[in-house]
Write an enzyme that holds these catalytic residues in place. Structure first.
Site, mmCIF file in Angstrom:
data_model
loop_
_atom_site.group_PDB
_atom_site.id
_atom_site.type_symbol
_atom_site.label_atom_id
_atom_site.label_comp_id
_atom_site.label_asym_id
_atom_site.label_seq_id
_atom_site.Cartn_x
_atom_site.Cartn_y
_atom_site.Cartn_z
ATOM 1 N N GLY A 251 0.810 -1.229 0.000
ATOM 2 C CA GLY A 251 0.000 0.000 0.000
ATOM 3 C C GLY A 251 0.834 1.264 0.000
ATOM 4 O O GLY A 251 2.059 1.235 0.122
ATOM 5 N N ASP B 211 7.624 5.030 -9.506
ATOM 6 C CA ASP B 211 8.454 4.811 -8.315
ATOM 7 C C ASP B 211 9.949 4.870 -8.613
ATOM 8 O O ASP B 211 10.636 3.849 -8.681
ATOM 9 C CB ASP B 211 8.093 3.489 -7.628
ATOM 10 C CG ASP B 211 6.876 3.661 -6.726
ATOM 11 O OD1 ASP B 211 6.216 4.718 -6.838
ATOM 12 O OD2 ASP B 211 6.576 2.765 -5.930
ATOM 13 N N ASP C 193 4.451 -4.245 -7.130
ATOM 14 C CA ASP C 193 3.833 -3.041 -6.560
ATOM 15 C C ASP C 193 4.423 -1.786 -7.205
ATOM 16 O O ASP C 193 3.923 -0.684 -6.985
ATOM 17 C CB ASP C 193 4.033 -2.993 -5.044
ATOM 18 C CG ASP C 193 5.487 -3.156 -4.634
ATOM 19 O OD1 ASP C 193 6.104 -4.153 -5.041
ATOM 20 O OD2 ASP C 193 6.013 -2.285 -3.932
ATOM 21 N N ASN C 194 5.475 -1.953 -8.005
ATOM 22 C CA ASN C 194 6.065 -0.804 -8.699
ATOM 23 C C ASN C 194 5.793 -0.857 -10.194
ATOM 24 O O ASN C 194 6.503 -0.231 -10.982
ATOM 25 C CB ASN C 194 7.577 -0.765 -8.440
ATOM 26 C CG ASN C 194 7.900 -0.387 -6.998
ATOM 27 O OD1 ASN C 194 7.069 0.213 -6.317
ATOM 28 N ND2 ASN C 194 9.078 -0.739 -6.539
ATOM 29 N N GLY D 281 6.949 7.041 6.641
ATOM 30 C CA GLY D 281 6.095 7.786 5.708
ATOM 31 C C GLY D 281 6.755 9.001 5.097
ATOM 32 O O GLY D 281 6.101 9.801 4.424
ATOM 33 N N ARG E 218 3.717 14.122 -7.218
ATOM 34 C CA ARG E 218 3.730 13.347 -8.452
ATOM 35 C C ARG E 218 2.377 13.472 -9.145
ATOM 36 O O ARG E 218 1.344 13.674 -8.485
ATOM 37 C CB ARG E 218 3.975 11.868 -8.146
ATOM 38 C CG ARG E 218 5.172 11.624 -7.270
ATOM 39 C CD ARG E 218 5.631 10.205 -7.369
ATOM 40 N NE ARG E 218 4.761 9.242 -6.711
ATOM 41 C CZ ARG E 218 5.120 7.972 -6.519
ATOM 42 N NH1 ARG E 218 6.288 7.532 -6.952
ATOM 43 N NH2 ARG E 218 4.313 7.135 -5.913
HETATM 44 P P1 AMP Z 1 9.316 0.628 -2.607
HETATM 45 O O1 AMP Z 1 10.255 -0.534 -2.588
HETATM 46 O O2 AMP Z 1 9.988 1.956 -2.378
HETATM 47 O O3 AMP Z 1 8.451 0.644 -3.800
HETATM 48 O O4 AMP Z 1 8.366 0.470 -1.336
HETATM 49 C C1 AMP Z 1 7.702 -0.719 -0.999
HETATM 50 C C2 AMP Z 1 6.658 -0.426 0.018
HETATM 51 O O5 AMP Z 1 7.235 0.224 1.169
HETATM 52 C C3 AMP Z 1 5.540 0.490 -0.428
HETATM 53 O O6 AMP Z 1 4.359 0.032 0.163
HETATM 54 C C4 AMP Z 1 5.947 1.827 0.118
HETATM 55 O O7 AMP Z 1 4.849 2.677 0.320
HETATM 56 C C5 AMP Z 1 6.585 1.441 1.429
HETATM 57 N N1 AMP Z 1 7.568 2.436 1.884
HETATM 58 C C6 AMP Z 1 8.778 2.710 1.357
HETATM 59 N N2 AMP Z 1 9.393 3.668 2.054
HETATM 60 C C7 AMP Z 1 8.569 4.025 3.063
HETATM 61 C C8 AMP Z 1 8.633 4.977 4.136
HETATM 62 N N3 AMP Z 1 9.682 5.747 4.323
HETATM 63 N N4 AMP Z 1 7.568 5.044 4.956
HETATM 64 C C9 AMP Z 1 6.496 4.261 4.787
HETATM 65 N N5 AMP Z 1 6.375 3.355 3.822
HETATM 66 C C10 AMP Z 1 7.395 3.228 2.958
HETATM 67 MG MG MG Z 2 6.914 1.458 -4.536
#
Ligand code: AMP
Ligand code: MG
Length: 524
Positions: free
Chosen positions: A100, A279, A269-270, A135, A192
Site C-alpha cells: 500500500g 516509483d 507493486d512498482n 512515511g 507526483r
Molecule cells: P518501494 O520498494 O519503495 O516501492 O516500497 C515498498 C513499500 O514500502 C511500499 O508500500 C511503500 O509505500 C513502502 N515504503 C517505502 N518507504 C517508506 C517509508 N519511508 N515510509 C512508509 N512506507 C514506505
Molecule cells: Mg513502490
C-alpha cells in the site's frame, strides 16, 4: 489557486470505514483516508512549469501561499478527501502481502484540457500502510524522482510526472547503506502526477484475499477510465484488458532499453497498470554499457533487475497480474496466449528499436546478428552507451575501415580507456564496422538524413547518476540552481545544446564507486 476537481477513485471504489491513521491490514477497501502531515517549515524548491500548465494552473499560482501549502502537505484542498491506496505485491520474487501507499497520499484528481490527473504527495507522512517505516522521504531521493520523471517524459518514455519539489523543514533519519550508520537528512515532498497510480499490486491484493467484488469493481473502474477500447464487465473484456496492459508494459520496457534506463526495483507493486515508469527509487542510467548492471545495492546478489533482464521481469510480473485477473476471466487460455506471445513480441520490438538506433530504415534478416555482435562489442572495453550511439551518427557510410582507426574518432570518445582499443580489439571493431558500413550502403538515405533520424532516438543528454548527485549535493547546501539547470536541459534531450556540452561526457572517475552515483539503495 483554482483547480478543476473531478474525483473518481475515491468516489467510485470502496473506502476503508476506519478513519484512524493506525497501521493495519485493510480489507475490502481500495483505499483509506489519510491526511498529509503538516511540515514544520515548508520551502518550495522547484516546479515543473509544464505540469503546472497541464493541471490548469498559471505562473502566478506557483508563487502563491496556497500552492506551497497544498503541495507540501500543509493544507488540504477544499472539498477533497485525500487517501492512500491499498495494494500488495511480489517483492524480489516473493509474495509480500499488503504493502500500500506507505508514504504516498493522493490529494485529488483534476481535469484540464480533457485530461485527468491524480495529484499525489510522496513523503507527506504516515498512512495505515506505512508498516514499520515513517512515511517520509529525503531530499536526495526526491530530487532524483522530480528530475527523472520529467527527463523521462521528454525522452519519450511513458512515465508518471512530477509537479513540484519542496523541503519540509523536518529532519529524517536514514541508513543509506544499511550498515548501522544512520544519519539525519533533510525531509522533502514531491508532488507526483499521473492519470492514475494504480499498480499491478492493487489487483493482486484483492485476488489474494478472494475479494471478487472489489477485484471486479477495480478492474471495471480501470477499464472504464483508462482503457476506452476495452469493454468493462465481460470475461472477454478482462482478457483484452490484460492484453492491453501487456502491450503498454512491453512498449515501456523497450523505451528503457533504448535510453539505457535501469529501474532497479521492478516489484509488482512498482508496476503501473497504465504502463508508466513509476516509483523512481534506486534507478540508474547505464554509463558503460553493461547488460548485467543494476544500480540497486539491495539487488546486488541476484541482480534480478539488471538491465538485460527488464523484459523478462516485466513478463514475470505480468504472469502475477494474470494470476489475479484469471479470477475474473475464469479461463486461463486467453491470458496464457498473451504471455506466450510476449517473448516473441519483445524480440521483434527490441530489434526494431535497435535498427532505429543504428540508423536502419529497412529490415534485413542479418540485422539481429549484427545487433547481438554489437552488444558484445560494447562490453569488450567500458563503452559509454549514450555517447556511442549519439556519435555513431557521425560515421559516414563512405568511411574506409582500411584506413584504420581515424574514422573511429567519434566512437573513441565513448571508450573509457581508448588506449585499450588496439590490436585484437581494434581488429574486432573494424570488422564490425565493415559490416555496418556495408549495411548502411543498402539504405537509400544520405548521411545527413540518417543523422537527423538517429538523433531522434539516441539522446544527447540523459540524467546520468552523477549529475543528479551533483544537484543533490548543491541542494543540500541550499543552492538549488543545478536542479533547474538540469531540468531545463533535459527538456530537450535530443537537441544539440552547445552551452551544455559539458554534460555530454563520460562519468568522471570520482563517481565510479560513489554512493548515489553507482551504488543506490532502497533507503530513501
Ligand atoms: P518501494 O520498494 O519503495 O516501492 O516500497 C515498498 C513499500 O514500502 C511500499 O508500500 C511503500 O509505500 C513502502 N515504503 C517505502 N518507504 C517508506 C517509508 N519511508 N515510509 C512508509 N512506507 C514506505
Ligand atoms: Mg513502490
Amino acid at each position: 489557486m483554482k483547480l478543476n476537481i473531478k474525483d473518481t477513485f475515491n468516489k467510485e471504489l470502496s473506502a476503508d470505514p476506519n478513519h484512524n491513521n493506525t497501521r493495519r491490514q485493510v480489507f475490502e477497501a481500495a483505499y483509506s483516508y489519510a491526511t498529509p502531515r503538516t511540515p514544520s517549515k515548508p520551502n518550495l524548491l522547484h516546479v515543473s512549469d509544464e505540469m503546472l500548465e497541464a493541471i490548469g494552473l498559471a505562473e502566478e499560482d506557483k508563487h502563491s501561499k496556497a500552492f506551497l501549502h497544498v503541495f507540501s502537505g500543509a493544507k488540504v484542498i477544499e472539498n477533497t478527501a485525500p487517501y492512500a491506496m491499498c495494494y500488495g505485491g511480489h517483492q524480489f520474487g516473493s509474495w509480500a502481502g499488503q504493502l500500500g501507499d506507505g508514504r504516498a497520499i493522493n490529494l485529488t484528481e483534476v481535469e484540464h484540457d480533457n485530461k485527468s490527473w491524480t495529484l499525489q504527495l510522496k513523503g507527506a507522512g504516515e498512512t495505515p500502510y506505512s508498516r514499520s517505516a515513517d512515511g517520509l522521504a529525503v531530499l536526495r531521493s526526491s530530487v532524483r524522482e522530480h528530475l527523472c520523471s520529467e527527463a523521462m517524459y521528454h525522452l519519450g518514455v511513458p512515465t508518471t510526472r512530477s509537479l513540484s519539489l519542496s523541503l519540509t523543514g523536518d529532519q529524517v533519519l536514514r541508513d543509506v547503506l544499511y550498515d548501522g550508520n544512520a544519519a539525519y537528512e533533510k525531509g522533502a515532498v514531491v508532488c507526483r502526477v499521473a492519470p492514475s497510480f494504480i499498480r499491478f499490486g492493487n489487483f493482486q491484493i484483492f485476488a489474494a484475499r478472494r475479494d471478487m467484488k472489489n477485484l471486479k469493481k477495480l478492474t471495471d473502474y480501470t477499464i472504464r477510465h483508462f482503457f476506452p477500447n476495452v469493454e468493462a464487465g465481460t470475461k472477454e473484456g478482462y482478457a483484452q484488458f490484460f492484453q492491453e496492459v501487456a502491450k503498454r508494459t512491453l512498449d515501456m520496457i523497450i523505451h528503457w532499453q533504448r535510453v539505457g534506463f535501469v529501474h532497479g526495483v521492478m516489484n509488482t507493486d512498482n508496476m503501473s497498470i497504465l504502463g508508466l515508469t513509476i516509483d523512481y527509487g534506486p534507478y540508474g542510467w547505464l554509463e558503460g554499457y553493461d547488460e548485467n548492471w543494476t544500480p540497486n545495492t539491495t539487488d546486488a546478489q541476484g541482480k534480478r533487475y539488471r538491465f538485460s533482464y527488464q523484459g523478462r521481469m516485466a513478463l514475470w510480473n505480468l504472469l502475477q497480474l494474470g494470476n489475479a485477473l484469471v479470477q475474473l476471466t475464469e479461463n486461463t487460455k486467453p491470458l496464457q496466449d498473451v504471455l506466450e506471445k510476449f517473448q516473441a513480441q519483445y524480440s521483434e520490438k527490441y530489434t526494431a528499436m535497435m535498427r532505429q538506433k543504428l540508423g536502419f530504415q529497412t529490415e534485413r534478416e542479418e540485422d539481429e546478428e549484427m545487433i547481438r555482435e554489437l552488444e558484445k562489442m560494447l562490453q569488450l572495453t567500458e563503452t559509454d552507451m549514450t555517447i556511442f550511439f549519439r556519435n555513431l551518427a557521425h560515421i559516414s557510410r563512405d568511411a574506409k575501415t582500411a584506413e584504420g582507426e581515424t574514422f573511429l574518432e567519434p566512437i573513441m570518445q565513448a571508450f573509457y580507456k581508448p588506449a585499450e582499443v588496439k590490436d585484437e580489439m581494434l581488429k574486432k571493431w573494424l570488422l564490425w564496422f565493415d559490416k555496418y558500413l556495408n549495411r548502411l550502403k543498402e539504405e537509400n538515405i544520405s548521411d545527413n538524413e540518417r543523422r537527423v533520424l538517429m538523433n531522434t532516438v539516441n539522446p544527447k543528454y540523459v540524467l546520468r547518476n552523477y549529475m543528479a548527485q551533483l544537484a543533490i549535493d548543491k541542494a543540500d547546501k541550499g543552492d538549488y540552481s543545478l536542479i533547474d539547470e538540469l531540468y531545463q536541459m533535459l527538456k530537450k534531450p535530443y537537441d544539440e545544446q552547445p552551452k551544455n556540452e559539458k554534460w555530454f561526457a563520460k562519468r568522471p572517475e570520482w563517481a565510479r564507486h560513489k554512493v548515489g552515483c553507482s551504488m543506490l539503495s532502497c533507503s530513501s
